[in-house]
Scaffold this motif. Structure first.
Motif, short mmCIF file in Angstrom:
data_model
loop_
_atom_site.label_atom_id
_atom_site.label_comp_id
_atom_site.label_asym_id
_atom_site.label_seq_id
_atom_site.Cartn_x
_atom_site.Cartn_y
_atom_site.Cartn_z
N VAL A 70 0.84 -1.19 0.00
CA VAL A 70 0.00 0.00 0.00
C VAL A 70 0.88 1.24 0.00
N ARG A 71 0.64 2.12 -0.97
CA ARG A 71 1.39 3.37 -1.09
C ARG A 71 0.45 4.55 -0.91
N VAL A 72 1.03 5.70 -0.64
CA VAL A 72 0.24 6.92 -0.49
C VAL A 72 -0.53 7.18 -1.76
N SER A 73 -1.82 7.50 -1.63
CA SER A 73 -2.70 7.87 -2.73
C SER A 73 -2.95 6.74 -3.72
N GLN A 74 -2.65 5.52 -3.34
CA GLN A 74 -2.79 4.39 -4.26
C GLN A 74 -4.07 3.62 -3.97
N LYS A 75 -4.80 3.25 -5.02
CA LYS A 75 -5.94 2.35 -4.85
C LYS A 75 -5.41 0.96 -4.53
N PHE A 76 -6.18 0.22 -3.75
CA PHE A 76 -5.69 -1.07 -3.29
C PHE A 76 -5.54 -2.08 -4.43
N ASP A 77 -6.26 -1.85 -5.55
CA ASP A 77 -6.13 -2.79 -6.67
C ASP A 77 -5.30 -2.19 -7.80
N GLU A 78 -4.48 -1.21 -7.46
CA GLU A 78 -3.61 -0.59 -8.46
C GLU A 78 -2.30 -1.35 -8.55
N GLY A 79 -2.00 -1.90 -9.73
CA GLY A 79 -0.79 -2.68 -9.90
C GLY A 79 0.41 -1.83 -10.24
N ASN A 80 1.54 -2.47 -10.40
CA ASN A 80 2.77 -1.78 -10.81
C ASN A 80 2.88 -1.80 -12.32
N ASP A 81 3.11 -0.64 -12.93
CA ASP A 81 3.33 -0.58 -14.37
C ASP A 81 4.79 -0.28 -14.68
N ILE A 82 5.63 -0.34 -13.65
CA ILE A 82 7.06 -0.10 -13.84
C ILE A 82 7.82 -1.20 -13.12
N GLY A 83 9.09 -1.35 -13.48
CA GLY A 83 9.91 -2.34 -12.81
C GLY A 83 10.15 -1.98 -11.36
N LEU A 84 10.34 -2.99 -10.53
CA LEU A 84 10.63 -2.77 -9.12
C LEU A 84 12.06 -2.23 -8.98
N ILE A 85 12.24 -1.30 -8.06
CA ILE A 85 13.57 -0.72 -7.85
C ILE A 85 14.46 -1.74 -7.14
N THR A 86 15.63 -1.97 -7.68
CA THR A 86 16.50 -3.03 -7.15
C THR A 86 17.81 -2.52 -6.55
N SER A 87 18.31 -1.37 -7.01
CA SER A 87 19.59 -0.90 -6.50
C SER A 87 19.74 0.59 -6.75
N GLY A 88 20.73 1.18 -6.08
CA GLY A 88 21.00 2.59 -6.26
C GLY A 88 22.48 2.88 -6.13
N GLU A 89 22.92 3.93 -6.79
CA GLU A 89 24.31 4.34 -6.72
C GLU A 89 24.39 5.85 -6.91
N ASP A 90 24.87 6.54 -5.89
CA ASP A 90 24.97 8.00 -5.92
C ASP A 90 23.61 8.61 -6.27
N LYS A 91 23.48 9.24 -7.43
CA LYS A 91 22.22 9.92 -7.81
C LYS A 91 21.35 9.07 -8.72
N TYR A 92 21.71 7.82 -8.92
CA TYR A 92 20.97 6.95 -9.83
C TYR A 92 20.30 5.80 -9.08
N ILE A 93 19.14 5.36 -9.62
CA ILE A 93 18.53 4.11 -9.16
C ILE A 93 18.26 3.24 -10.38
N TYR A 94 18.13 1.93 -10.14
CA TYR A 94 17.95 0.96 -11.20
C TYR A 94 16.76 0.07 -10.87
N ASP A 95 16.00 -0.31 -11.92
CA ASP A 95 14.84 -1.17 -11.66
C ASP A 95 15.09 -2.59 -12.18
N SER A 96 14.09 -3.45 -11.93
CA SER A 96 14.22 -4.87 -12.26
C SER A 96 14.24 -5.13 -13.76
N ASP A 97 13.89 -4.12 -14.55
CA ASP A 97 13.98 -4.24 -16.01
C ASP A 97 15.33 -3.77 -16.53
N GLY A 98 16.21 -3.37 -15.59
CA GLY A 98 17.53 -2.92 -15.98
C GLY A 98 17.59 -1.45 -16.37
#
Length: 442
Positions: free
Chosen positions: A27-55
């Motif tokens: 559950v996220r802020v302002s999110q409907k309970f049946d709202e899915g993810n349309d983006i890759g899950l965040i997996t790692s970060g380095e300095d000012k960058y983050i990376y998702d599960s889609d690379g």
């Protein structure tokens, strides 16, 4: 950005009576309970960058959620956390005080000129404690004052007290009523740059409400309110009115603190002395939950004189690992000038103005690395979300604000580690996209 109401959809039943498995378990802020993810899950970060599960790689100009000025992989912070973890992970703050809890409080008080620190777990909790302190302060002085004043463009958090003084969310909070009573709103001038009108409405508010005001809560710069600074003359006049009426001045530095605005703490720019300072976000560089409420010497001395206590506690408040991260942030702040936050912010604002200067529909403003790009006020909010999503697809994370009657647009909180080249590339991406929207740029 306005917080949308959560719509509590637990899921639709299929013919077999099974729960629809498209439900998002997080559950996220302002999110409907049946709202899915349309983006890759965040997996790692380095300095000012983050990376998702889609690379995919993103340049994070949300700065986490405005709370990671020193980036995702700061070795100085990591080392202090590990050292404390191996030494002592927790101390019962009800009956004991750990050395790091004491030493950090002394260090922070020295930097911001206060007398004591109450540890919390978040900015919202710091606001809660500040409201309680305002009312307790008046009570121990045998005053019946209970009122807390705030501005309609303010945002202070999502717990009940914090929601009660968050002006931008009032139209969305009906489902949560009743909120705190004795909350009083200060009018805003139509022209937010007109210091004289600002002072006039502030003086009228005090004239009408001072007898019932326990405190006033102020963001030096309205963050979710559109990156709008309160003018210096106004801030100083509020301090004068608070002092002459024995009303506590609470400065919410949750967003602006720890260097975000080109100076260690925004209130220092105005030369004022708040009674209470609310802190969180950058306090630990977002590594671990932590907040603080700092008390002026005047408030501390009043409590001592009246032999009074403040009834506020949370088990994880002042968690030792969190404080270790915060102590490392203060180490980094000793070299704050090396990050050139003010100069970088000025560069990006000027570059954006250069790119957008011929378009009267757009305005750019900023203080330090806290930057806002305002669109036409009558733009549909859905259009704003479309722009935001397309910027994300281009590998750049920014935030949005939407305050009907006042402003809407994009906000940027680049990490202090960003280079001018990073700022230029981000500005180019944003502007090249905006020029495809004739209803925004004209």
């Amino acid at each position: 950005m306005h917080l949308k109401r959560l719509e509590f959809y637990i899921g639709k039943l299929s013919k077999k009576g099974d729960i629809n498995m498209s439900i998002n378990p997080v559950v996220r802020v302002s999110q409907k309970f049946d709202e899915g993810n349309d983006i890759g899950l965040i997996t790692s970060g380095e300095d000012k960058y983050i990376y998702d599960s889609d690379g995919k790689k993103y340049l994070d100009f949300c700065g986490g959620i405005w709370n990671m000025p020193f980036g995702y992989t700061n070795l100085a912070i990591n080392e202090k956390i590990i050292k404390q973890l191996n030494k002592l992970p927790f101390c019962n703050l009800v009956t004991n005080i750990a050395d790091i809890q004491h030493n950090y409080a002394v260090r922070l008080c020295k930097i911001i000129g206060t007398g004591a620190v109450l540890y919390t777990c978040s900015g919202s909790e710091s606001i809660e404690a500040a409201i309680k302190t305002c009312r307790k302060y008046q009570a121990i002085k045998k005053s019946s004052r209970k009122g807390i004043s705030a501005f309609p463009l303010s945002y202070h958090g999502t717990t009940y007290g914090a929601m009660s003084v968050s002006g931008i969310d009032q139209v969305l909070l009906e489902d949560y009523f009743p909120l705190l009573d004795n909350i009083m709103w200060i009018d805003l001038p139509k022209d937010l740059q007109d210091e004289d009108i600002w002072i006039e409405v502030v003086e009228n508010h005090f004239k009408k409400n001072a007898e019932n005001m326990a405190g006033i809560i102020i963001e030096p710069i309205f963050g979710s309110g559109g990156i709008v600074p309160i003018p210096e003359k106004v801030f100083k006049r509020i301090q004068e009115l608070c002092s002459s009426n024995d009303i506590l001045l609470v400065v919410d530095e949750v967003t602006t603190g720890f260097g975000r605005t080109g100076i260690p703490f925004a209130f220092q720019r105005y030369g004022i002395k708040p009674d209470l300072i609310c802190l969180s976000k950058g306090i630990s560089n977002g590594y671990l939950p932590l907040g603080a409420l700092a008390f002026s010497n005047r408030v501390v001395e009043t409590f001592i004189e009246k032999d009074a206590t403040l009834e506020h506690f949370s088990t994880q408040g002042g968690n030792l690992i969190s404080i270790a991260a915060a102590d490392a942030v203060l180490d980094l702040m000793e070299h704050y000038e090396d990050y050139e936050v003010a100069a970088k912010g000025e560069y990006m604002v000027n570059y954006l103005k250069q790119l957008l200067g011929s378009y009267k529909s757009i305005s750019v403003r900023g203080t330090g690395l806290m930057i806002g790009i305002s669109f036409p006020k009558d733009l549909d909010a859905e259009r704003l979300l479309d722009v935001w999503a397309k910027i994300r697809k281009r590998g750049l994370l920014v935030y949005i604000f939407s305050n009907p009657g006042y402003n809407l647009g994009l906000s940027l909180f680049p990490p202090f580690t960003s280079t001018k080249d990073d700022l230029k590339k981000a500005a180019d991406k944003i502007v090249s996209l905006l020029k495809r929207y004739p209803d925004i740029v004209y």
